[in-house]
Design an enzyme around this catalytic site. Structure first.
Site, PDB file in Angstrom:
ATOM      1  N   TYR A 197      36.647  38.132  37.722  1.00  0.00           N
ATOM      2  CA  TYR A 197      36.061  37.909  39.058  1.00  0.00           C
ATOM      3  C   TYR A 197      35.166  36.660  39.045  1.00  0.00           C
ATOM      4  O   TYR A 197      35.265  35.803  39.924  1.00  0.00           O
ATOM      5  CB  TYR A 197      35.275  39.157  39.468  1.00  0.00           C
ATOM      6  CG  TYR A 197      34.808  39.138  40.904  1.00  0.00           C
ATOM      7  CD1 TYR A 197      35.700  39.397  41.954  1.00  0.00           C
ATOM      8  CD2 TYR A 197      33.481  38.876  41.225  1.00  0.00           C
ATOM      9  CE1 TYR A 197      35.272  39.374  43.271  1.00  0.00           C
ATOM     10  CE2 TYR A 197      33.045  38.853  42.540  1.00  0.00           C
ATOM     11  CZ  TYR A 197      33.946  39.111  43.561  1.00  0.00           C
ATOM     12  OH  TYR A 197      33.521  39.089  44.874  1.00  0.00           O
TER      13      TYR A 197
ATOM     14  N   LYS B 275      35.760  33.161  41.160  1.00  0.00           N
ATOM     15  CA  LYS B 275      34.810  32.665  42.164  1.00  0.00           C
ATOM     16  C   LYS B 275      34.228  31.307  41.757  1.00  0.00           C
ATOM     17  O   LYS B 275      33.945  30.471  42.621  1.00  0.00           O
ATOM     18  CB  LYS B 275      33.706  33.700  42.412  1.00  0.00           C
ATOM     19  CG  LYS B 275      34.235  35.013  42.995  1.00  0.00           C
ATOM     20  CD  LYS B 275      34.969  34.799  44.315  1.00  0.00           C
ATOM     21  CE  LYS B 275      35.378  36.087  44.994  1.00  0.00           C
ATOM     22  NZ  LYS B 275      36.061  35.875  46.270  1.00  0.00           N
TER      23      LYS B 275
HETATM   24  N1  NAD Z   1      31.405  42.966  48.839  1.00  0.00           N
HETATM   25  C1  NAD Z   1      30.761  42.219  47.986  1.00  0.00           C
HETATM   26  O1  NAD Z   1      29.830  42.690  47.293  1.00  0.00           O
HETATM   27  C2  NAD Z   1      31.092  40.758  47.851  1.00  0.00           C
HETATM   28  C3  NAD Z   1      30.115  39.897  47.318  1.00  0.00           C
HETATM   29  C4  NAD Z   1      30.414  38.548  47.174  1.00  0.00           C
HETATM   30  C5  NAD Z   1      31.654  38.069  47.570  1.00  0.00           C
HETATM   31  N2  NAD Z   1      32.578  38.924  48.089  1.00  0.00           N
HETATM   32  C6  NAD Z   1      33.883  38.369  48.460  1.00  0.00           C
HETATM   33  O2  NAD Z   1      34.030  38.446  49.852  1.00  0.00           O
HETATM   34  C7  NAD Z   1      35.407  38.640  50.192  1.00  0.00           C
HETATM   35  C8  NAD Z   1      35.547  39.865  51.073  1.00  0.00           C
HETATM   36  O3  NAD Z   1      35.081  40.991  50.338  1.00  0.00           O
HETATM   37  P1  NAD Z   1      34.833  42.403  51.050  1.00  0.00           P
HETATM   38  O4  NAD Z   1      33.666  42.995  50.405  1.00  0.00           O
HETATM   39  O5  NAD Z   1      34.892  42.247  52.508  1.00  0.00           O
HETATM   40  O6  NAD Z   1      36.133  43.165  50.519  1.00  0.00           O
HETATM   41  P2  NAD Z   1      36.931  44.409  51.159  1.00  0.00           P
HETATM   42  O7  NAD Z   1      37.603  45.057  50.005  1.00  0.00           O
HETATM   43  O8  NAD Z   1      36.060  45.201  52.057  1.00  0.00           O
HETATM   44  O9  NAD Z   1      38.023  43.654  52.063  1.00  0.00           O
HETATM   45  C9  NAD Z   1      38.936  42.806  51.462  1.00  0.00           C
HETATM   46  C10 NAD Z   1      40.010  42.439  52.441  1.00  0.00           C
HETATM   47  O10 NAD Z   1      40.929  41.575  51.767  1.00  0.00           O
HETATM   48  C11 NAD Z   1      42.273  41.996  52.035  1.00  0.00           C
HETATM   49  N3  NAD Z   1      43.128  41.614  50.925  1.00  0.00           N
HETATM   50  C12 NAD Z   1      42.976  41.897  49.603  1.00  0.00           C
HETATM   51  N4  NAD Z   1      43.989  41.364  48.906  1.00  0.00           N
HETATM   52  C13 NAD Z   1      44.790  40.719  49.806  1.00  0.00           C
HETATM   53  C14 NAD Z   1      45.999  39.986  49.710  1.00  0.00           C
HETATM   54  N5  NAD Z   1      46.600  39.807  48.531  1.00  0.00           N
HETATM   55  N6  NAD Z   1      46.531  39.486  50.842  1.00  0.00           N
HETATM   56  C15 NAD Z   1      45.949  39.681  52.055  1.00  0.00           C
HETATM   57  N7  NAD Z   1      44.800  40.358  52.197  1.00  0.00           N
HETATM   58  C16 NAD Z   1      44.240  40.885  51.098  1.00  0.00           C
HETATM   59  C17 NAD Z   1      42.172  43.504  52.217  1.00  0.00           C
HETATM   60  O11 NAD Z   1      43.277  43.966  52.968  1.00  0.00           O
HETATM   61  C18 NAD Z   1      40.839  43.604  52.971  1.00  0.00           C
HETATM   62  O12 NAD Z   1      41.078  43.381  54.342  1.00  0.00           O
HETATM   63  C19 NAD Z   1      36.149  38.738  48.861  1.00  0.00           C
HETATM   64  O13 NAD Z   1      36.689  37.493  48.539  1.00  0.00           O
HETATM   65  C20 NAD Z   1      35.059  39.118  47.889  1.00  0.00           C
HETATM   66  O14 NAD Z   1      35.368  38.726  46.583  1.00  0.00           O
HETATM   67  C21 NAD Z   1      32.322  40.243  48.253  1.00  0.00           C
END
Ligand code: NAD
Length: 255
Positions: A161, A165
């Site tokens: 991860y 990133k």
């Molecule tokens: N939640 C956290 O703590 C956090 C922190 C920092 C960064 N992020 C990043 O933010 C982004 C969103 O995270 P989140 O927490 O909303 O995640 P989440 O799991 O709630 O949602 C992720 C979304 O991505 C979609 N997805 C996953 N793989 C896919 C693919 N191969 N093709 C199309 N869609 C796909 C899923 O369907 C879902 O809609 C991610 O890139 C994550 O790494 C999240």
């Protein structure tokens, strides 16, 4: 309002069209809600088979296209459908992402590949498809990539991860460098833990409670807090911001 040097200073996004990968859940969905309230046309991209229903829940004219950002054909279809429905697209938010936790000495090759494939390659290929469309059509545009504090500092159990990133932040800078002359801005946001399904899955429990104490703000972020910042980066107020990684971490990475 048009302010200094003709820059739109009222955060106006009305009439723009945004493609949001991962737009059916979590941060992507919060961003979709924010954009819908600002009069932005939405193309929601996600693996959820109910993507279109979710989009229509935010307004009848929005569209959702279920699919996987790893598919070249799907990425092409997304741009074509945006053009068909709204006459083009102006904004891409790369929020589709997955996490997989394991120690560096144990993580499987399959797990490594899937995290890099979705988070880094998926975001790049989607940006490439969108960027080429903008360049070919002489349209300005804005891309915001979801990176993470994990792209800036090391997190235990997060080797794939963190690598994905860190790659997203580097990729953001290169795209900003190459595409600035076309009027395309490319930025990243790097949140701390956000209370979405992904955030809860990785951080609910004693490890998360201990982690929270390391954050000066002493809390995790809500998805709606990230959405407004993404909206700002896409607005005219951010016209001179490109290649930036905006850290949204309650102060975690200042230490
Ligand atoms: N939640 C956290 O703590 C956090 C922190 C920092 C960064 N992020 C990043 O933010 C982004 C969103 O995270 P989140 O927490 O909303 O995640 P989440 O799991 O709630 O949602 C992720 C979304 O991505 C979609 N997805 C996953 N793989 C896919 C693919 N191969 N093709 C199309 N869609 C796909 C899923 O369907 C879902 O809609 C991610 O890139 C994550 O790494 C999240």
């Amino acid at each position: 309002m048009i302010g200094y040097l003709g820059v739109d200073t009222d955060y106006s996004l009305k009439g723009k069209t945004a493609i949001i990968t991962g737009g059916t859940a979590g941060i992507g969905y919060s961003t979709a809600k924010f954009f819908a309230e600002k009069g932005v046309n939405l193309v929601l991209v996600g693996r959820n088979p109910k993507a279109d229903e979710i989009a229509k829940g935010l307004g009848a004219s929005h569209i959702g296209l279920s699919g996987d950002v790893r598919s070249a054909e799907y990425r092409k279809t997304v741009i074509e459908r945006a053009a068909l429905a709204f006459g083009g697209a102006d904004i891409l938010i790369n929020s589709a992402g997955i996490s997989a936790l394991d120690k560096a000495e144990l993580i499987s090759e399959e797990m490594w590949d899937s995290v890099i494939d979705v988070n880094l390659k998926g975001s790049f290929m989607m940006s490439q498809t969108f960027g080429k469309y903008l360049i070919d059509n002489k349209r300005p545009g804005s891309i915001v990539n979801l990176a993470s504090q994990a792209g800036v500092v090391a997190l235990d159990n997060h080797v794939a991860y963190c690598a994905s990133k860190g790659g997203v932040i580097a990729m953001t800078k290169v795209l900003a460098l190459e595409w600035g002359k076309y009027g395309i801005r490319v930025n990243a946001v790097s949140p701390t833990v956000v209370l979405t399904e992904m955030g809860h899955k990785a951080w609910d429990g004693p490890v998360g409670d201990a982690f929270k104490k390391e954050i000066p703000a002493e809390r995790f972020a809500e998805p709606d807090e990230i959405a407004g910042i993404i909206g700002f980066l896409c607005s005219g107020n951010a016209a001179m911001i490109t290649g930036h990684n905006l850290i949204i971490d309650g102060g975690y990475t200042i230490k």
